[in-house]
Design an enzyme around this catalytic site. Structure first.
Site, PDB file in Angstrom:
ATOM      1  CD  GLU A 169      12.233  26.144 -70.615  1.00  0.00           C
ATOM      2  OE1 GLU A 169      11.331  26.711 -71.231  1.00  0.00           O
ATOM      3  OE2 GLU A 169      12.016  25.288 -69.748  1.00  0.00           O
TER       4      GLU A 169
ATOM      5  CB  CYS B 161      17.175  25.419 -61.616  1.00  0.00           C
ATOM      6  SG  CYS B 161      16.863  23.806 -62.276  1.00  0.00           S
TER       7      CYS B 161
ATOM      8  CB  CYS C 198      17.910  14.557 -71.085  1.00  0.00           C
ATOM      9  SG  CYS C 198      18.715  13.431 -69.924  1.00  0.00           S
TER      10      CYS C 198
ATOM     11  CB  CYS D  12      13.698   9.645 -66.541  1.00  0.00           C
ATOM     12  SG  CYS D  12      15.436   9.491 -66.125  1.00  0.00           S
TER      13      CYS D  12
ATOM     14  CB  CYS E 251      11.895  13.527 -67.003  1.00  0.00           C
ATOM     15  SG  CYS E 251      12.837  15.006 -67.350  1.00  0.00           S
TER      16      CYS E 251
ATOM     17  CB  CYS F 219      11.321  19.275 -60.585  1.00  0.00           C
ATOM     18  SG  CYS F 219      12.665  19.678 -59.560  1.00  0.00           S
TER      19      CYS F 219
HETATM   20  N1  SAH Z   1      19.289  14.851 -65.177  1.00  0.00           N
HETATM   21  C1  SAH Z   1      19.536  15.169 -63.832  1.00  0.00           C
HETATM   22  C2  SAH Z   1      19.197  16.596 -63.487  1.00  0.00           C
HETATM   23  C3  SAH Z   1      17.968  17.182 -64.101  1.00  0.00           C
HETATM   24  S1  SAH Z   1      16.435  16.513 -63.589  1.00  0.00           S
HETATM   25  C4  SAH Z   1      18.810  14.218 -62.916  1.00  0.00           C
HETATM   26  O1  SAH Z   1      17.973  13.464 -63.379  1.00  0.00           O
HETATM   27  O2  SAH Z   1      19.144  14.215 -61.740  1.00  0.00           O
HETATM   28  C5  SAH Z   1      16.246  17.253 -61.988  1.00  0.00           C
HETATM   29  C6  SAH Z   1      15.299  16.521 -61.069  1.00  0.00           C
HETATM   30  O3  SAH Z   1      13.953  16.637 -61.518  1.00  0.00           O
HETATM   31  C7  SAH Z   1      15.582  15.027 -60.969  1.00  0.00           C
HETATM   32  O4  SAH Z   1      15.657  14.638 -59.619  1.00  0.00           O
HETATM   33  C8  SAH Z   1      14.359  14.397 -61.608  1.00  0.00           C
HETATM   34  O5  SAH Z   1      14.098  13.129 -61.039  1.00  0.00           O
HETATM   35  C9  SAH Z   1      13.290  15.409 -61.304  1.00  0.00           C
HETATM   36  N2  SAH Z   1      12.113  15.358 -62.186  1.00  0.00           N
HETATM   37  C10 SAH Z   1      12.088  15.081 -63.493  1.00  0.00           C
HETATM   38  N3  SAH Z   1      10.818  15.154 -63.944  1.00  0.00           N
HETATM   39  C11 SAH Z   1      10.039  15.482 -62.889  1.00  0.00           C
HETATM   40  C12 SAH Z   1       8.641  15.736 -62.733  1.00  0.00           C
HETATM   41  N4  SAH Z   1       7.809  15.687 -63.752  1.00  0.00           N
HETATM   42  N5  SAH Z   1       8.183  16.058 -61.489  1.00  0.00           N
HETATM   43  C13 SAH Z   1       9.038  16.159 -60.457  1.00  0.00           C
HETATM   44  N6  SAH Z   1      10.369  15.979 -60.556  1.00  0.00           N
HETATM   45  C14 SAH Z   1      10.859  15.624 -61.765  1.00  0.00           C
HETATM   46 FE1  SF4 Z   2      17.301  13.382 -68.117  1.00  0.00          FE
HETATM   47 FE2  SF4 Z   2      14.963  14.063 -67.050  1.00  0.00          FE
HETATM   48 FE3  SF4 Z   2      16.062  11.709 -66.475  1.00  0.00          FE
HETATM   49 FE4  SF4 Z   2      17.170  13.960 -65.495  1.00  0.00          FE
HETATM   50  S1  SF4 Z   2      15.143  13.155 -65.008  1.00  0.00           S
HETATM   51  S2  SF4 Z   2      18.222  12.228 -66.451  1.00  0.00           S
HETATM   52  S3  SF4 Z   2      16.757  15.375 -67.214  1.00  0.00           S
HETATM   53  S4  SF4 Z   2      15.356  12.374 -68.505  1.00  0.00           S
END
Ligand code: SAH
Ligand code: SF4
Length: 419
Positions: A122, A169, A176, A180, A183, A394
């Site tokens: 996406e 974006c 990934c 995390c 996410c 996000c």
């Molecule tokens: N993998 C990279 C970039 C993609 S994630 C990273 O982690 O930086 C982009 C941003 O979205 C990151 O700052 C992550 O912490 C945030 N993010 C992930 N899941 C989220 C959620 N459910 N609500 C708000 N921000 C989120």
């Molecule tokens: Fe991967 Fe989501 Fe963690 Fe970014 S926030 S590194 S996309 S698992």
């Protein structure tokens, strides 16, 4: 005659145009740009002339493909017929297949692309420069603007002046590996890295829809886990004869792969965002496994060493999770951690998604947290959540096909969101 034969080359595998920097392309065109030694010149001089010609052709091709958006080699009439034929046999201009696109009430526009192997990723366009402004009025204006954006039908109406920033974006991987806990992309695990043309191709395609001004690698995937392809893609995105983004307007966001942060700084000059999300090692490791490998000390050192140009800052993203990392003690630790780093802190109230173990804090808590940071001389903004009604915010992006280990629940929900 097949120009490959004429130029004494074996037909090569099809190459994607968007995987080449201008230099790569010039090297590829070099054998085709030699036209023999003239009696008045040495071998060396002939080679210099050929290289000059190859470079000029590469530049012209960048302008045709990225600036004039032409995809048919035959329309590039200032190039020789032989060259055009060689291009049509050897180089493909990649166009990701659009599976669907949906627009949220606030104008956020999500695209699902199908890749050649059937996997999906996406990208999201986030219109308006209002993300970081505050207050009800801004949100209301955003929604009104969003409706107008949603209603626009022609390119002429897409006026970047009116929209301020149009941020794209984009994704860097299918899924990934970083897992995390908060996410949705992390839930599915890593399927594969995106190739260079699949990264550049997202922007190239979105530019047909809207005059994108900024790029953030904040879609699916951990860009620094795919460093080779992401750094090369950034070089291509910054090329003045190509898509011509300014280095300030391309931001790579990482969960904290320390050696890759250093390497990125050596390879390409782009802005850096760090997903901080925790203020002690214990807390951060509990939600971001990457912290067990490279802890906060190592991460902050990499940030201090990152080659920032004058007047540039590192963005620290901080996803606020209710009752987990949203206390004023956390805010105080952020102040301490970021001491001496030109930075800005972007607070992202957690975007809830089905199956998530966390909750979004109350707005009043977010404001209090922000105020603490502001009172301690930090630049701190709150990201207004965009596109939540279409799961484009996000951390809500994921592919709906070919998932590695997504739960049925997630899969069903995402499939529903896609209709
Ligand atoms: N993998 C990279 C970039 C993609 S994630 C990273 O982690 O930086 C982009 C941003 O979205 C990151 O700052 C992550 O912490 C945030 N993010 C992930 N899941 C989220 C959620 N459910 N609500 C708000 N921000 C989120
Ligand atoms: Fe991967 Fe989501 Fe963690 Fe970014 S926030 S590194 S996309 S698992």
């Amino acid at each position: 005659m097949n120009p490959c034969v004429r130029f004494g080359k074996k037909p090569t595998e099809m190459i994607f145009f968007q995987s080449l920097t201008q230099d790569d392309l010039a090297q590829l065109l070099l054998p085709l740009s030699r036209d023999g030694k003239r009696s008045s010149e040495t071998e060396e001089q002939a080679e210099v002339r050929a290289l000059k010609r190859a470079r000029m052709r590469a530049r012209m091709l960048f302008v045709w493909v990225y600036q004039r958006m032409v995809t048919d080699w035959n329309l590039m009439t200032d190039l020789s017929k032989d060259l055009r034929q060689w291009l049509s046999e050897n180089i493909t201009i990649y166009r990701p297949e659009e599976q669907y696109n949906r627009q949220a009430l606030d104008g956020t526009h999500k695209f699902l692309w199908k890749l050649v192997d059937g996997k999906t990723i996406e990208s999201v366009i986030i219109p308006a420069a209002l993300q970081e402004r505050e207050g009800e009025e801004a949100v209301q204006r955003l929604q009104e603007d969003g409706k107008a954006f949603a209603g626009m039908e022609t390119d002429a109406e897409l006026d970047s002046g009116r929209w301020g920033r149009l941020t794209a974006c984009i994704s860097s991987q299918v899924g990934c590996a970083m897992a995390c806990k908060f996410c949705l992309t992390g839930v599915q695990g890593l399927d594969r890295h995106l190739q260079i043309h699949e990264i550049v191709g997202q922007i190239h395609e979105l530019r047909r829809v809207a005059p994108i001004t900024n790029i953030v690698f904040m879609g699916m995937g951990e860009p620094l886990h795919n460093l080779d392809n992401v750094s090369k893609a950034c070089q291509i995105l910054l090329d003045e004869c190509g898509l011509n983004f300014s280095k300030r307007k391309v931001t790579v966001s990482t969960s904290g792969l320390v050696p890759a942060i250093e390497e990125l700084g050596k390879r390409v000059d782009v802005s850096l965002a760090i997903s901080l999300n925790g203020t002690t090692d214990e807390q951060r490791s509990a939600i971001m496994p990457v912290n067990k490998r490279w802890n906060l000390d190592a991460l902050m050192k990499a940030c201090r060493d990152y080659p920032l140009g004058p007047h540039r800052r590192i963005t620290f993203e901080y996803v606020m999770l209710k009752g987990f990392n949203d206390t004023l003690e956390d805010a105080a630790r952020i102040v301490k951690l970021t001491r001496g780093i030109p930075s800005k802190i972007n607070l992202i109230p957690f975007n809830e998604h089905p199956g998530a173990d966390f909750k979004r804090p109350e707005d009043s808590r977010v404001r209090e947290f922000q105020k603490y940071l502001l009172d301690h001389d930090r630049v701190a903004t709150v990201r207004i959540s965009r596109g939540r009604d279409i799961l484009a915010a996000c951390g809500q992006l994921r592919s709906i096909f070919g998932t590695a280990r997504g739960t049925e629940k997630h899969r069903d929900y995402a499939a529903e969101a896609a209709t």
